[in-house]
Scaffold this active site. Structure first.
Site, PDB file in Angstrom:
ATOM      1  N   SER A 141      76.695  24.283  53.520  1.00 17.82           N
ATOM      2  CA  SER A 141      77.157  23.007  54.038  1.00 17.82           C
ATOM      3  C   SER A 141      76.248  21.855  53.617  1.00 17.82           C
ATOM      4  O   SER A 141      76.050  21.658  52.427  1.00 17.82           O
ATOM      5  CB  SER A 141      77.309  23.112  55.556  1.00 17.82           C
ATOM      6  OG  SER A 141      78.238  22.164  55.978  1.00 17.82           O
ATOM      7  N   HIS A 148      83.830  27.987  58.882  1.00 16.22           N
ATOM      8  CA  HIS A 148      82.717  27.332  58.204  1.00 16.22           C
ATOM      9  C   HIS A 148      81.416  28.051  58.583  1.00 16.22           C
ATOM     10  O   HIS A 148      80.968  27.959  59.728  1.00 16.22           O
ATOM     11  CB  HIS A 148      82.687  25.882  58.700  1.00 16.22           C
ATOM     12  CG  HIS A 148      81.623  25.042  58.105  1.00 16.22           C
ATOM     13  ND1 HIS A 148      81.644  24.641  56.794  1.00 16.22           N
ATOM     14  CD2 HIS A 148      80.499  24.509  58.641  1.00 16.22           C
ATOM     15  CE1 HIS A 148      80.598  23.885  56.549  1.00 16.22           C
ATOM     16  NE2 HIS A 148      79.879  23.788  57.653  1.00 16.22           N
TER      17      HIS A 148
HETATM   18  C1  GTR Z   1      79.553  18.402  59.140  1.00 17.16           C
HETATM   19  C2  GTR Z   1      79.567  17.469  57.963  1.00 17.16           C
HETATM   20  C3  GTR Z   1      79.742  18.270  56.697  1.00 17.16           C
HETATM   21  C4  GTR Z   1      78.810  19.460  56.655  1.00 17.16           C
HETATM   22  C5  GTR Z   1      78.610  20.129  57.995  1.00 17.16           C
HETATM   23  C6  GTR Z   1      77.429  21.105  58.088  1.00 17.16           C
HETATM   24  O1  GTR Z   1      79.490  17.737  60.338  1.00 17.16           O
HETATM   25  O2  GTR Z   1      80.619  16.581  58.110  1.00 17.16           O
HETATM   26  O3  GTR Z   1      79.587  17.453  55.557  1.00 17.16           O
HETATM   27  O4  GTR Z   1      77.608  19.121  56.113  1.00 17.16           O
HETATM   28  O5  GTR Z   1      78.442  19.221  59.016  1.00 17.16           O
HETATM   29  O6  GTR Z   1      76.361  20.865  57.531  1.00 17.16           O
HETATM   30  O7  GTR Z   1      77.600  22.141  58.735  1.00 17.16           O
END
Ligand code: GTR
Length: 396
Positions: free
Chosen positions: A230, A372
């Protein structure tokens, strides 16, 4: 009462800016900058013109408009082993906890590294380094709790060393305090519109770990993969683009301003990311909020700038925020630069089915079923990809 009214309006106003698309049929036509055409219109058709001209031009564009400039010089690096256990993981690994203190112009920053080296492998060992964007409990030296985010035991069993540092050591992941780390060493960066911020600082720290690996006889510094999830995956791409010493880049669910195309305008957008995380990218990047088409780059160019070194990107089926299709398309767009090196991409023509990894270099990709996250499934594919790459190199 009046005050509440104003607040409500602001929320509505920002709600409008935050509109985003999750519907493939609503993706509007967009034009990507041609990775093989220089800013002055020259067609790039050889490794020579790519390396002498376009590659540095692209890195420079990303420095100027997105991640900020990357300071290369510092006064010193002190390497201290703070704790060591030669029989960690039931004798399977040699644990080293290392404090890396970099100094510049009287200021210092300490990056705390956790490193496990497999005991059963002929040294020096190849390694994976994770830029850990989650709490330190995910990368515990003690192994009191074991997190699938960093399945160190499994990686050690595969014959690789595994290391991690937590991003807060380099730059706290907070818009008010990100300056309290690497940025202290480079105060001029804070004042410049093209100055780096947190993502640049994390990448800078990864390069200091590489400085240490070059002096660590148990690690083969020519076989180190940089891994990030991420926001950490945005940083792993930027690290590999900046620092040629990293042999492979792994970018997991990195999404917007990571491996996904910004101009597709799917899931998270530049406006959303700049608003929520003003401390990640440089000031110039704010100009591209709701203005992606004006960006002189898109993320396929960042991937391509790592060539000929391999890149593995991942998506997750429930992570539309990070745009799986846009990630795959960015990888496909990068293929032509690998082609210059006669490295034929083995990626399919269209996004592969779920849980179908394409883990043969130079470009790897999978879309894992689920949320995610960075999971043992993802790491397993990274190990296979690294095995293929190092094996092929050995045969050459
Ligand atoms: C979210 C962000 C993403 C990603 C994510 C993370 O809030 O919008 O770009 O980086 O966090 O790091 O898990």
């Amino acid at each position: 009462m009046k005050k509440f009214g104003i607040l409500f309006c602001l929320t509505l106003a920002s709600g409008l800016t935050f509109a985003q698309n999750y519907d493939e049929s609503k993706v509007k036509p967009y034009t990507l900058p041609d990775v093989l055409k220089s800013v002055d219109g020259k067609i790039i058709n050889s490794v020579k013109s790519w390396e002498n001209n376009r590659k540095s031009e692209i890195i420079h564009l990303f420095e100027e408009h997105v991640y900020g400039t990357m300071p290369k010089k510092y006064d010193g690096l002190d390497i201290k082993i703070t704790h060591e256990d030669k029989r960690a993981m039931q004798g399977k690994a040699h644990l080293k906890e290392v404090a890396l203190t970099a100094t510049n112009q009287g200021e210092s920053v300490t990056i705390n590294l956790v490193l496990f080296i497999p005991n059963e492998v002929k040294k020096p060992a190849p390694a994976f380094l994770l830029i850990n964007n989650r709490p330190k409990k995910n990368t515990l030296a003690s192994r009191d709790t074991i997190s699938g985010f960093w399945p160190a035991e499994e990686v050690i069993a595969s014959g690789y060393a595994i290391a991690a540092f937590q991003v807060d050591d380099a730059a706290p992941d907070n818009k008010n305090t990100f300056q309290n780390g690497v940025m202290r060493l480079y105060p001029q960066q804070l004042r410049a519109d093209n100055g780096m911020k947190a993502i640049g600082s994390w990448a800078w720290a990864a390069s200091r770990v590489m400085d240490y690996f070059e002096r660590e006889s148990a690690i083969d510094s020519k076989r180190v993969g940089i891994v990030g999830h991420s926001r950490g995956g945005k940083a792993s791409l930027w690290t590999a683009a900046q620092d040629k010493r990293f042999a492979i880049c792994f970018t997991n669910n990195s999404g917007n301003t990571g491996a996904a195309l910004s101009k597709r305008w799917f899931g998270e957008t530049v406006a959303i990311i700049n608003k929520a995380f003003p401390h990640w990218f440089n000031n110039n990047y704010k100009k591209y909020s709701d203005n992606e088409q004006a960006l002189p780059v898109d993320q396929h160019m960042l991937i391509a700038s790592i060539a000929p070194r391999p890149v593995y990107a991942t998506s997750a089926s429930e992570d539309l925020w990070a745009d799986p299709t846009g990630t795959f398309l960015a990888m496909k767009e990068a293929e032509k630069v690998y082609g210059l090196y006669n490295l034929k991409s083995k990626l399919p023509g269209t996004p592969p089915a779920l849980n179908t990894p394409f883990n043969n270099p130079p470009l790897g990709y999978h879309n894992r079923e689920g949320k995610h996250d960075l999971t043992p499934y993802d790491w397993k594919q990274f190990v296979v990809f690294a095995n293929h790459h190092y094996e092929a190199k050995r045969k050459k």
